[in-house]
Design a protein around this motif. Structure first.
Motif, PDB file in Angstrom:
ATOM      1  N   MET A 210      -0.114  40.316 -30.252  1.00  0.00           N
ATOM      2  CA  MET A 210      -0.416  40.890 -28.937  1.00  0.00           C
ATOM      3  C   MET A 210       0.328  40.159 -27.824  1.00  0.00           C
ATOM      4  SD  MET A 210      -2.641  43.245 -29.179  1.00  0.00           S
ATOM      5  CE  MET A 210      -3.554  43.884 -30.597  1.00  0.00           C
ATOM      6  N   ALA A 211       0.590  40.879 -26.735  1.00  0.00           N
ATOM      7  CA  ALA A 211       1.206  40.251 -25.565  1.00  0.00           C
ATOM      8  C   ALA A 211       0.665  40.909 -24.300  1.00  0.00           C
ATOM      9  CB  ALA A 211       2.727  40.390 -25.618  1.00  0.00           C
ATOM     10  N   GLN A 212       0.840  40.229 -23.190  1.00  0.00           N
ATOM     11  CA  GLN A 212       0.563  40.866 -21.904  1.00  0.00           C
ATOM     12  C   GLN A 212       1.758  40.689 -20.987  1.00  0.00           C
ATOM     13  OE1 GLN A 212      -2.209  39.372 -18.859  1.00  0.00           O
ATOM     14  NE2 GLN A 212      -3.238  41.362 -18.934  1.00  0.00           N
ATOM     15  N   ASP A 213       2.130  41.778 -20.331  1.00  0.00           N
ATOM     16  CA  ASP A 213       3.257  41.817 -19.398  1.00  0.00           C
ATOM     17  C   ASP A 213       2.713  41.675 -17.969  1.00  0.00           C
ATOM     18  OD1 ASP A 213       5.705  42.362 -18.212  1.00  0.00           O
ATOM     19  OD2 ASP A 213       5.679  44.503 -18.657  1.00  0.00           O
ATOM     20  N   HIS A 214       3.573  41.412 -17.016  1.00  0.00           N
ATOM     21  CA  HIS A 214       3.214  41.368 -15.592  1.00  0.00           C
ATOM     22  C   HIS A 214       4.197  42.251 -14.856  1.00  0.00           C
ATOM     23  CE1 HIS A 214       1.335  37.909 -17.347  1.00  0.00           C
ATOM     24  NE2 HIS A 214       0.671  37.653 -16.240  1.00  0.00           N
TER      25      HIS A 214
END
Ligand code: AMP
Ligand code: GLY
Length: 417
Positions: A210-214
């Protein structure tokens, strides 16, 4: 045994991370990248062919007996690179143009999700201004208005006022500069977003970390939407239960739905998901690796990425192994981005960085590395925790001369600050 020759199509940070990952494969002997950039050139042989020049890429692959081509950008998919390579008997990792519609046509994606009960916001599609405006006016704010077509993240307006909503509809449906107009208007969903990329081969789904972008340009999630200003992996609020739901109720059913619709998907299916009170829902799908998410996800892959690509093309099972480490990457962008910016600014201090730098938009000029894009570098720190990873990334950025560049020092703020 190292014997495989690979061609990576693209020239941004995502492709640098793919090249870097391939360079660790025990099977890969030689990596080419078209067109690549100044950072990629340190790990692969860069070839001067554009990402949409399919015929030149076909010719290059044939002449050089490439075993596998990996596609980075959506632009190559949109011109049918996979269809053409397959026709020519060349092995390529990526979806056909028809399957890539899951990204290029919002309405295709929305219809698919509605038909197969995949959780997403309710929507209506319009091609004339009057009916779109009448629909929006009668509904609560914020209004989410999406231009239907490839718009590289620029075609979405979350309007907080009716005035903004009306202006967005005018721009998209009455102003020809967007091209032939069609919009999707959907319900606003609230919650933290995360990116769930899966390698997909027909009905088979191999989940990545999983990842989170901005997406917003400035600190505190202010300013215009960009391609992404930073990312991290893993994502603490994506618990095993949330992941299970996202995999079993969203990603697997979507892969199956594509097969049932006669457009089986092979490649990376990127779920842009949002964790609402009712569980994860789909904001959008992309038909490719995310950028900058790939730069924090692939370095955590401990198993052989060539094997994963190959297994997907052949439809074989493939187990993946992931490191427990936390990675956090900060994008250095040219001042002015995502609007106009200068190119050709010299970058210095790159060699003193201790972590990893993925080049997003750089070129070599007279022996120096210079900026050549809006997003220039992704500086990735790693550690036991995301906090440690961020400290390292920021300490590395301090060593780079950043004149004419800006970055967000708050990447990860949703889970760290
Ligand atoms: P997209 O290009 O579809 O990913 O949209 C860009 C950004 O707009 C997303 O990352 C979200 O932050 C926001 N967005 C899009 N659709 C919605 C929605 N239905 N509800 C809330 N925010 C949204
Ligand atoms: N980081 C979002 C994207 O690749 O579309």
């Amino acid at each position: 045994m190292k014997s495989k020759k690979v061609l990576v199509v693209g020239g941004g940070g995502r492709c640098h991370a793919i090249v870097d990952s391939l360079s660790r494969s025990p099977q890969v002997e030689k990596i080419y990248c078209a067109p690549g950039n100044a950072g990629i050139a340190q790990q692969a042989e860069c070839v001067r062919i554009g990402v949409e020049d399919v015929e030149a890429l076909v010719e290059f692959s044939t002449k050089n007996a490439i075993d596998l081509t990996v596609v980075g950008p959506e632009a190559s998919l949109a011109v049918g690179i996979v269809d053409r390579f397959t026709e020519k008997g060349l092995r390529i990792f990526g979806p056909t143009r028809a399957a890539a519609q899951i990204e290029s046509s919002k309405e295709f994606a929305k219809r698919l999700m509605a038909k197969y009960h995949i959780p997403t916001a309710a929507y209506e599609a319009f091609d004339d201004f009057e009916s779109a405006w009448a629909y929006v006016k009668a509904r609560p704010l914020p209004a989410v208005i999406k231009y239907d077509g490839l718009a590289a993240g620029k075609g979405v307006v979350v309007a907080e006022s009716y005035e903004d909503a009306e202006n967005a509809l005018r721009d998209m449906l009455l102003d020809e500069s967007f091209g032939k107009g069609r919009v999707v208007v959907e319900d606003f969903l609230a919650g933290p977003e995360f990116s769930f990329m899966c390698v997909v081969s027909g009905e088979k789904v191999y989940p990545l970390a999983m990842a989170q972008d901005h997406k917003r340009a400035y600190e505190g999630d202010k300013g215009p939407n960009t391609g992404g200003m930073g990312a991290y992996s893993p994502v603490p609020f994506v618990t095993p239960e949330v992941e299970e739901f996202a995999l079993e109720r969203i990603m697997r059913p979507t892969a199956k739905a594509m097969v049932a619709e006669g457009v089986p998907f092979v490649g990376v299916l990127y779920g842009g998901l949002i964790l609402t009170e009712e569980g994860p829902k789909v904001i959008e799908f992309n038909a490719r690796f995310g950028d900058p998410e790939t730069e924090v996800v692939l370095p955590r892959l401990m198993s052989d990425i060539y094997e994963l690509f190959d297994a997907a093309i052949e439809g074989r099972e493939c187990a993946t192994e992931w490191s427990e480490e936390a990675l956090l990457g900060v994008v250095l962008a040219s001042e002015g981005y995502p609007a106009g910016y200068k190119k050709g600014v010299r970058l210095e201090g790159l060699e003193s960085v201790e972590g990893t730098i993925y080049h997003m938009g750089t070129a070599e000029r007279e022996g120096a590395v210079v900026t050549s894009g809006g997003r220039v570098l992704m500086v990735v720190g790693r550690g036991k925790t995301l906090g440690e990873a961020r400290e390292k990334a920021l300490a590395d950025i301090a060593k780079i001369s950043c004149e004419g560049l800006f970055y967000r020092s708050d990447i990860g703020h949703k889970v760290l600050d």
